[in-house]
Motif scaffolding. Structure first.
Motif, PDB file in Angstrom:
ATOM      1  N   LEU A  19       0.825  -1.205   0.000  1.00  0.00           N
ATOM      2  CA  LEU A  19       0.000   0.000   0.000  1.00  0.00           C
ATOM      3  C   LEU A  19       0.858   1.254   0.000  1.00  0.00           C
ATOM      4  O   LEU A  19       1.799   1.371   0.792  1.00  0.00           O
ATOM      5  CB  LEU A  19      -0.915   0.008   1.225  1.00  0.00           C
ATOM      6  CG  LEU A  19      -1.899   1.179   1.342  1.00  0.00           C
ATOM      7  CD1 LEU A  19      -2.913   1.150   0.199  1.00  0.00           C
ATOM      8  CD2 LEU A  19      -2.612   1.132   2.689  1.00  0.00           C
ATOM      9  N   GLU A  20       0.513   2.202  -0.889  1.00  0.00           N
ATOM     10  CA  GLU A  20       1.242   3.466  -1.005  1.00  0.00           C
ATOM     11  C   GLU A  20       0.246   4.604  -1.201  1.00  0.00           C
ATOM     12  O   GLU A  20      -0.676   4.508  -2.021  1.00  0.00           O
ATOM     13  CB  GLU A  20       2.199   3.420  -2.201  1.00  0.00           C
ATOM     14  CG  GLU A  20       2.963   4.710  -2.458  1.00  0.00           C
ATOM     15  CD  GLU A  20       4.178   4.887  -1.570  1.00  0.00           C
ATOM     16  OE1 GLU A  20       4.777   5.970  -1.599  1.00  0.00           O
ATOM     17  OE2 GLU A  20       4.537   3.912  -0.855  1.00  0.00           O
ATOM     18  N   PHE A  21       0.406   5.670  -0.419  1.00  0.00           N
ATOM     19  CA  PHE A  21      -0.408   6.865  -0.563  1.00  0.00           C
ATOM     20  C   PHE A  21       0.378   7.939  -1.288  1.00  0.00           C
ATOM     21  O   PHE A  21       1.581   8.110  -1.045  1.00  0.00           O
ATOM     22  CB  PHE A  21      -0.818   7.420   0.810  1.00  0.00           C
ATOM     23  CG  PHE A  21      -1.714   6.500   1.596  1.00  0.00           C
ATOM     24  CD1 PHE A  21      -2.815   5.901   1.007  1.00  0.00           C
ATOM     25  CD2 PHE A  21      -1.455   6.249   2.936  1.00  0.00           C
ATOM     26  CE1 PHE A  21      -3.640   5.069   1.732  1.00  0.00           C
ATOM     27  CE2 PHE A  21      -2.277   5.421   3.667  1.00  0.00           C
ATOM     28  CZ  PHE A  21      -3.372   4.822   3.076  1.00  0.00           C
ATOM     29  N   LYS A  22      -0.295   8.720  -2.143  1.00  0.00           N
ATOM     30  CA  LYS A  22       0.372   9.821  -2.835  1.00  0.00           C
ATOM     31  C   LYS A  22      -0.596  10.981  -3.047  1.00  0.00           C
ATOM     32  O   LYS A  22      -1.793  10.769  -3.266  1.00  0.00           O
ATOM     33  CB  LYS A  22       0.932   9.366  -4.177  1.00  0.00           C
ATOM     34  CG  LYS A  22       2.101   8.385  -4.050  1.00  0.00           C
ATOM     35  CD  LYS A  22       2.765   8.119  -5.377  1.00  0.00           C
ATOM     36  CE  LYS A  22       3.868   7.071  -5.226  1.00  0.00           C
ATOM     37  NZ  LYS A  22       4.986   7.556  -4.387  1.00  0.00           N
ATOM     38  N   GLU A  23      -0.044  12.186  -2.985  1.00  0.00           N
ATOM     39  CA  GLU A  23      -0.830  13.365  -3.323  1.00  0.00           C
ATOM     40  C   GLU A  23      -0.948  13.460  -4.842  1.00  0.00           C
ATOM     41  O   GLU A  23      -0.054  13.040  -5.572  1.00  0.00           O
ATOM     42  CB  GLU A  23      -0.160  14.627  -2.788  1.00  0.00           C
ATOM     43  CG  GLU A  23      -0.146  14.746  -1.274  1.00  0.00           C
ATOM     44  CD  GLU A  23       0.441  16.069  -0.827  1.00  0.00           C
ATOM     45  OE1 GLU A  23      -0.168  17.116  -1.127  1.00  0.00           O
ATOM     46  OE2 GLU A  23       1.518  16.053  -0.199  1.00  0.00           O
ATOM     47  N   ALA A  24      -2.040  14.044  -5.289  1.00  0.00           N
ATOM     48  CA  ALA A  24      -2.233  14.225  -6.733  1.00  0.00           C
ATOM     49  C   ALA A  24      -3.213  15.370  -6.951  1.00  0.00           C
ATOM     50  O   ALA A  24      -4.324  15.180  -7.457  1.00  0.00           O
ATOM     51  CB  ALA A  24      -2.735  12.943  -7.379  1.00  0.00           C
ATOM     52  N   ALA A  25      -2.799  16.572  -6.568  1.00  0.00           N
ATOM     53  CA  ALA A  25      -3.690  17.729  -6.639  1.00  0.00           C
ATOM     54  C   ALA A  25      -3.992  18.142  -8.070  1.00  0.00           C
ATOM     55  O   ALA A  25      -5.120  18.538  -8.389  1.00  0.00           O
ATOM     56  CB  ALA A  25      -3.088  18.894  -5.859  1.00  0.00           C
ATOM     57  N   PHE A  26      -2.987  18.059  -8.946  1.00  0.00           N
ATOM     58  CA  PHE A  26      -3.181  18.559 -10.310  1.00  0.00           C
ATOM     59  C   PHE A  26      -2.883  17.510 -11.384  1.00  0.00           C
ATOM     60  O   PHE A  26      -3.501  17.496 -12.435  1.00  0.00           O
ATOM     61  CB  PHE A  26      -2.294  19.789 -10.543  1.00  0.00           C
ATOM     62  CG  PHE A  26      -2.532  20.889  -9.533  1.00  0.00           C
ATOM     63  CD1 PHE A  26      -3.676  21.666  -9.602  1.00  0.00           C
ATOM     64  CD2 PHE A  26      -1.628  21.116  -8.518  1.00  0.00           C
ATOM     65  CE1 PHE A  26      -3.900  22.675  -8.672  1.00  0.00           C
ATOM     66  CE2 PHE A  26      -1.846  22.118  -7.582  1.00  0.00           C
ATOM     67  CZ  PHE A  26      -2.986  22.903  -7.662  1.00  0.00           C
ATOM     68  N   SER A  27      -1.926  16.635 -11.117  1.00  0.00           N
ATOM     69  CA  SER A  27      -1.542  15.623 -12.104  1.00  0.00           C
ATOM     70  C   SER A  27      -0.915  14.443 -11.374  1.00  0.00           C
ATOM     71  O   SER A  27      -0.769  14.462 -10.143  1.00  0.00           O
ATOM     72  CB  SER A  27      -0.546  16.205 -13.116  1.00  0.00           C
ATOM     73  OG  SER A  27       0.644  16.614 -12.454  1.00  0.00           O
ATOM     74  N   LEU A  28      -0.538  13.431 -12.132  1.00  0.00           N
ATOM     75  CA  LEU A  28       0.092  12.264 -11.519  1.00  0.00           C
ATOM     76  C   LEU A  28       1.444  12.651 -10.927  1.00  0.00           C
ATOM     77  O   LEU A  28       2.244  13.319 -11.582  1.00  0.00           O
ATOM     78  CB  LEU A  28       0.302  11.169 -12.568  1.00  0.00           C
ATOM     79  CG  LEU A  28      -0.939  10.506 -13.158  1.00  0.00           C
ATOM     80  CD1 LEU A  28      -0.531   9.520 -14.234  1.00  0.00           C
ATOM     81  CD2 LEU A  28      -1.762   9.813 -12.083  1.00  0.00           C
ATOM     82  N   PRO A  29       1.727  12.235  -9.698  1.00  0.00           N
ATOM     83  CA  PRO A  29       3.047  12.508  -9.125  1.00  0.00           C
ATOM     84  C   PRO A  29       4.121  11.717  -9.864  1.00  0.00           C
ATOM     85  O   PRO A  29       3.912  10.550 -10.222  1.00  0.00           O
ATOM     86  CB  PRO A  29       2.910  12.039  -7.676  1.00  0.00           C
ATOM     87  CG  PRO A  29       1.788  11.051  -7.700  1.00  0.00           C
ATOM     88  CD  PRO A  29       0.849  11.508  -8.765  1.00  0.00           C
TER      89      PRO A  29
END
Length: 278
Positions: A19-29
């Motif tokens: 499991l991995e969490f990532k931010e993605a406010a505007f596009s793919l990190p």
């Protein structure tokens, strides 16, 4: 997904092997492709986009993604771009939008790549070349030469079943063999192999193979399943046996204990079952 209705419950969630969490406010990190490669080269896992981690408290917060459809389209476009991702291992339904705590999350379920498709590499801008990653705990790491060698060896058809002519039956722990035969007989009572001699039984399940000298010798699968530790470490210098219990696929609502055998730094889940019984 009900347990995510209250963001406070995220205090109990942790990134891990699957499991991995990532931010993605505007596009793919950008670093999500490292995780994609690492999951594909290990046992698979889920990348959840739209989750922010506070760097000081290490707590997770659901920020969501404002444009899930655009993000999903960007993902499929990139994963199929051979200039950025060497191999697409995704299933057709591997990406979905999930609503939780009033926001949209995008969950990317990366499957484990088939043996012959490893290593899965992605383009690294800093190195200007394709790089493979492996998953270790909750982190993504560049695959070492040893990792790559093991993945390529594992991808050779029948590699685990080749006779190791330097070993004989005396490298097997006979008590372990007897216990395995008892378990096998219980699960497959009608198998004709239950009446075989020990050598014939081990030959039929792939633990022994005929060498160039026409004699039976242990295979790598057989050595790992039944061999004494000192015999295994003489052959595989970086061998390490490890058992780890871990929650898997939290977002899919399933949990359980995950047995694994670790050789060097590469995880081969339930290695013996795959190698011996096909």
């Amino acid at each position: 997904m009900g347990f995510l209705s209250d963001a406070g419950e995220l205090d109990d969630l942790r990134e891990g092997q699957y499991l991995e969490f990532k931010e993605a406010a505007f596009s793919l990190p950008r670093d999500m492709w490292e995780t994609y490669s690492a999951f594909a080269n290990a046992e698979g896992g889920e990348i959840v986009l739209g989750v922010r981690e506070d760097k000081e408290s290490h707590r997770f917060y659901l920020d969501g993604v404002p444009n899930p459809d655009d993000l999903i389209a960007e993902f499929w476009s990139t994963v199929r771009n051979k200039q950025k991702v060497e191999r697409d291992v995704m299933l057709f339904d591997g990406v979905e939008t999930v609503r939780a705590n009033g926001v949209d999350l995008v969950v990317v379920s990366v499957p484990r790549a088939e043996r012959e498709k490893k290593p899965v590499r992605v383009y690294d801008r800093s190195e200007k070349s394709f790089v493979a990653y492996v998953r270790r705990g909750s982190g993504d790491f560049k695959a070492t030469d040893s990792d790559i060698s093991l993945m390529r060896y594992d991808g050779i058809p029948g590699a685990d079943r080749k006779a190791l002519s330097q070993f004989g039956m005396d490298c097997f722990d006979q008590e372990t063999v007897a216990r395995y035969r008892s378990i096998y007989a219980s699960s497959k009572p009608k198998s004709p192999w239950n009446q075989d001699s020990t050598e014939d039984f081990l030959y039929h399940i792939g633990a022994l193979a005929k060498g160039r000298d026409s004699f039976l010798h242990p295979t790598q699968a057989g050595l790992l399943a039944f061999g004494y530790e000192y015999e295994i470490t003489n052959y595989l210098l970086q061998y390490l046996l490890d058992y780890r219990g871990e929650l898997r696929a939290i977002f899919a609502g399933t949990t359980g204990w995950c047995p694994r055998a670790v050789i060097g730094a590469v995880t081969l889940s339930i290695f013996t079952c795959r190698s011996l019984t096909g």
